[in-house]
Motif scaffolding. Sequence first.
Motif, PDB file in Angstrom:
ATOM      1  N   PRO A  65       0.818  -1.219   0.000  1.00 28.35           N
ATOM      2  CA  PRO A  65       0.000   0.000   0.000  1.00 28.35           C
ATOM      3  C   PRO A  65       0.851   1.267   0.000  1.00 28.35           C
ATOM      4  O   PRO A  65       2.026   1.249   0.385  1.00 28.35           O
ATOM      5  N   ARG A  66       0.248   2.326  -0.432  1.00 29.97           N
ATOM      6  CA  ARG A  66       0.940   3.615  -0.467  1.00 29.97           C
ATOM      7  C   ARG A  66       1.319   4.098   0.934  1.00 29.97           C
ATOM      8  O   ARG A  66       2.189   4.966   1.082  1.00 29.97           O
ATOM      9  N   THR A  67       0.695   3.557   1.951  1.00 31.07           N
ATOM     10  CA  THR A  67       0.979   3.932   3.335  1.00 31.07           C
ATOM     11  C   THR A  67       2.143   3.161   3.926  1.00 31.07           C
ATOM     12  O   THR A  67       2.605   3.474   5.026  1.00 31.07           O
ATOM     13  N   ASP A  68       2.636   2.164   3.247  1.00 32.90           N
ATOM     14  CA  ASP A  68       3.723   1.333   3.754  1.00 32.90           C
ATOM     15  C   ASP A  68       5.034   2.122   3.780  1.00 32.90           C
ATOM     16  O   ASP A  68       5.337   2.863   2.835  1.00 32.90           O
ATOM     17  N   PRO A  69       5.846   1.976   4.849  1.00 33.66           N
ATOM     18  CA  PRO A  69       7.126   2.716   4.906  1.00 33.66           C
ATOM     19  C   PRO A  69       8.031   2.446   3.710  1.00 33.66           C
ATOM     20  O   PRO A  69       8.783   3.339   3.281  1.00 33.66           O
ATOM     21  N   TYR A  70       7.974   1.233   3.157  1.00 33.45           N
ATOM     22  CA  TYR A  70       8.845   0.926   2.019  1.00 33.45           C
ATOM     23  C   TYR A  70       8.382   1.625   0.746  1.00 33.45           C
ATOM     24  O   TYR A  70       9.182   1.821  -0.170  1.00 33.45           O
ATOM     25  N   PHE A  71       7.146   2.012   0.664  1.00 30.05           N
ATOM     26  CA  PHE A  71       6.672   2.790  -0.481  1.00 30.05           C
ATOM     27  C   PHE A  71       7.431   4.122  -0.513  1.00 30.05           C
ATOM     28  O   PHE A  71       7.961   4.521  -1.554  1.00 30.05           O
ATOM     29  N   ARG A  72       7.524   4.782   0.645  1.00 31.57           N
ATOM     30  CA  ARG A  72       8.257   6.059   0.705  1.00 31.57           C
ATOM     31  C   ARG A  72       9.747   5.844   0.483  1.00 31.57           C
ATOM     32  O   ARG A  72      10.405   6.630  -0.215  1.00 31.57           O
ATOM     33  N   LYS A  73      10.309   4.790   1.076  1.00 33.59           N
ATOM     34  CA  LYS A  73      11.733   4.517   0.896  1.00 33.59           C
ATOM     35  C   LYS A  73      12.074   4.364  -0.594  1.00 33.59           C
ATOM     36  O   LYS A  73      13.053   4.935  -1.093  1.00 33.59           O
ATOM     37  N   VAL A  74      11.266   3.595  -1.294  1.00 25.73           N
ATOM     38  CA  VAL A  74      11.519   3.368  -2.719  1.00 25.73           C
ATOM     39  C   VAL A  74      11.373   4.662  -3.506  1.00 25.73           C
ATOM     40  O   VAL A  74      12.170   4.946  -4.410  1.00 25.73           O
ATOM     41  N   ALA A  75      10.367   5.466  -3.181  1.00 29.95           N
ATOM     42  CA  ALA A  75      10.187   6.741  -3.875  1.00 29.95           C
ATOM     43  C   ALA A  75      11.398   7.648  -3.662  1.00 29.95           C
ATOM     44  O   ALA A  75      11.877   8.308  -4.605  1.00 29.95           O
ATOM     45  N   LEU A  76      11.930   7.678  -2.445  1.00 32.38           N
ATOM     46  CA  LEU A  76      13.115   8.496  -2.159  1.00 32.38           C
ATOM     47  C   LEU A  76      14.332   7.985  -2.934  1.00 32.38           C
ATOM     48  O   LEU A  76      15.122   8.777  -3.466  1.00 32.38           O
ATOM     49  N   ILE A  77      14.490   6.675  -2.986  1.00 28.22           N
ATOM     50  CA  ILE A  77      15.621   6.091  -3.723  1.00 28.22           C
ATOM     51  C   ILE A  77      15.517   6.433  -5.211  1.00 28.22           C
ATOM     52  O   ILE A  77      16.500   6.850  -5.842  1.00 28.22           O
ATOM     53  N   ALA A  78      14.339   6.248  -5.789  1.00 30.01           N
ATOM     54  CA  ALA A  78      14.155   6.528  -7.214  1.00 30.01           C
ATOM     55  C   ALA A  78      14.382   8.002  -7.514  1.00 30.01           C
ATOM     56  O   ALA A  78      14.977   8.349  -8.550  1.00 30.01           O
ATOM     57  N   ARG A  79      13.919   8.872  -6.628  1.00 31.70           N
ATOM     58  CA  ARG A  79      14.132  10.317  -6.810  1.00 31.70           C
ATOM     59  C   ARG A  79      15.616  10.633  -6.808  1.00 31.70           C
ATOM     60  O   ARG A  79      16.117  11.358  -7.682  1.00 31.70           O
ATOM     61  N   ALA A  80      16.355  10.092  -5.823  1.00 33.71           N
ATOM     62  CA  ALA A  80      17.786  10.396  -5.707  1.00 33.71           C
ATOM     63  C   ALA A  80      18.565   9.849  -6.899  1.00 33.71           C
ATOM     64  O   ALA A  80      19.466  10.525  -7.430  1.00 33.71           O
ATOM     65  N   LEU A  81      18.239   8.640  -7.346  1.00 33.28           N
ATOM     66  CA  LEU A  81      18.953   8.070  -8.489  1.00 33.28           C
ATOM     67  C   LEU A  81      18.648   8.838  -9.769  1.00 33.28           C
ATOM     68  O   LEU A  81      19.532   9.014 -10.625  1.00 33.28           O
ATOM     69  N   THR A  82      17.415   9.283  -9.930  1.00 34.84           N
ATOM     70  CA  THR A  82      17.065  10.097 -11.101  1.00 34.84           C
ATOM     71  C   THR A  82      17.878  11.385 -11.103  1.00 34.84           C
ATOM     72  O   THR A  82      18.383  11.817 -12.159  1.00 34.84           O
ATOM     73  N   GLN A  83      18.034  11.974  -9.950  1.00 35.35           N
ATOM     74  CA  GLN A  83      18.824  13.200  -9.848  1.00 35.35           C
ATOM     75  C   GLN A  83      20.284  12.963 -10.206  1.00 35.35           C
ATOM     76  O   GLN A  83      20.974  13.884 -10.653  1.00 35.35           O
ATOM     77  N   ARG A  84      20.747  11.743 -10.036  1.00 37.41           N
ATOM     78  CA  ARG A  84      22.140  11.413 -10.346  1.00 37.41           C
ATOM     79  C   ARG A  84      22.304  10.893 -11.775  1.00 37.41           C
ATOM     80  O   ARG A  84      23.384  10.413 -12.144  1.00 37.41           O
ATOM     81  N   GLY A  85      21.255  10.944 -12.557  1.00 37.13           N
ATOM     82  CA  GLY A  85      21.381  10.610 -13.967  1.00 37.13           C
ATOM     83  C   GLY A  85      21.016   9.188 -14.340  1.00 37.13           C
ATOM     84  O   GLY A  85      21.227   8.778 -15.485  1.00 37.13           O
ATOM     85  N   TYR A  86      20.446   8.441 -13.408  1.00 36.66           N
ATOM     86  CA  TYR A  86      20.012   7.083 -13.721  1.00 36.66           C
ATOM     87  C   TYR A  86      18.573   7.098 -14.227  1.00 36.66           C
ATOM     88  O   TYR A  86      17.814   8.036 -13.980  1.00 36.66           O
ATOM     89  N   TYR A  87      18.222   6.045 -14.936  1.00 33.06           N
ATOM     90  CA  TYR A  87      16.887   5.937 -15.525  1.00 33.06           C
ATOM     91  C   TYR A  87      16.163   4.780 -14.855  1.00 33.06           C
ATOM     92  O   TYR A  87      16.583   3.623 -14.947  1.00 33.06           O
ATOM     93  N   ILE A  88      15.077   5.104 -14.173  1.00 35.84           N
ATOM     94  CA  ILE A  88      14.357   4.124 -13.368  1.00 35.84           C
ATOM     95  C   ILE A  88      13.402   3.313 -14.235  1.00 35.84           C
ATOM     96  O   ILE A  88      12.659   3.854 -15.045  1.00 35.84           O
ATOM     97  N   ALA A  89      13.429   1.989 -14.026  1.00 39.38           N
ATOM     98  CA  ALA A  89      12.497   1.086 -14.702  1.00 39.38           C
ATOM     99  C   ALA A  89      11.799   0.235 -13.649  1.00 39.38           C
ATOM    100  O   ALA A  89      12.429  -0.242 -12.706  1.00 39.38           O
ATOM    101  N   SER A  90      10.501   0.063 -13.829  1.00 38.24           N
ATOM    102  CA  SER A  90       9.728  -0.779 -12.911  1.00 38.24           C
ATOM    103  C   SER A  90       8.853  -1.734 -13.711  1.00 38.24           C
ATOM    104  O   SER A  90       8.774  -1.645 -14.932  1.00 38.24           O
ATOM    105  N   GLY A  91       8.162  -2.610 -12.996  1.00 38.96           N
ATOM    106  CA  GLY A  91       7.232  -3.524 -13.647  1.00 38.96           C
ATOM    107  C   GLY A  91       5.934  -2.885 -14.064  1.00 38.96           C
ATOM    108  O   GLY A  91       5.086  -3.540 -14.675  1.00 38.96           O
TER     109      GLY A  91
END
Length: 368
Positions: A160-186
Amino acid sequence: MREIDSIAAFRRQHGKLKGAVVQGLDLRLQDLDWSEVDCEGAVFLGCGFPDGVDLESLRKKGALIFPTIPGLPYHPHRHALYSREELMEGWTHEEDLSRDKRIYDHFHEQGRTQADVLELMAQRIHDHAIDDALGDLLEGRVENDGKKKVVGIMGGHSTPRTDPYFRKVALIARALTQRGYYIASGGGPGIMEAANLGAWMGNSSVEALDEALEILCEAPVYTDEHYVQRAQQVLEMHPHGCSSLAVPTWFYGHEPTNLFSLRIAKYFSNSIREDGLLAISHYGIIYAPGSAGTTQEIFMDATQNHYVTFDYVSPMVFLGKQRYQQDTMLFDCISQLAEGKKYADYLLCTDDENEVVEAISSYQLAGK
């Protein structure tokens, strides 16, 4: 053979199509003297022609014409990936009549594995076209930004969107995007939505991301009535996000289109989709907590690394010590499997999103 996959590129040819592949274009409104077209060795894949064009004369001049297949809600010879707007076309708050849902219904009415030969051929052609369009994106020919440094993020679709890992993953994807990586998901809900959300918010502050999460959490799971509307609300607040990729499938049950991915490579074949998603993630895959599907992806990824299937090995980062070291011991299993292999140096299990980002950022593409 040069590919012509846009009307603008077609017009630039001025009728000189010798040896060209014209892919999935509607040519009915093109002002062209077709009797003068140089089409020796040209291939037309599912193109629409103006009324009155003598297709037989084009064939006699050396053209190979693959006709459109009638009665399909999808275009087998499409020349580009999907967008959320295309898949959501027809959707309303009252009823889901989207293109995405129509294709899904057609796919399952035909029978996922027992469709007739024409339908199965159309599906294979479609998935090949998606492969081709995906290659154009990742090689930098779509967004004109160079070859993509793809990082995959996997995890539970029911998170669920309320799960702590939902926020953790969003933060990771945001930081990697800022560093020039391209995020892919299912491309689905849960952790996959979190990944594409984080990438979309790559140009926004953490405070803005948390504000978006507050809105999304009003409808935590994809079966909630206002699940899609909350995502639309976030997009209205942040209409100009960063690009990322979703790679979903019509094979599984219908789930809402992931609205935070700018590029969508949707397949009929789940096996092609899963293997391909792992294969393109050259710069590593991050595994948030998930269930059987995520476990399958872990072992598929380990197999590719173990045998250096694609001439490189890449990081496998496990986000969730409780899940991967205590509940399942999957991390220990993969670590034992990797002993003596190069990818043993690229394994990490942590709960710290900053460690995840640093592990990916410090990696240099490692081949045989």
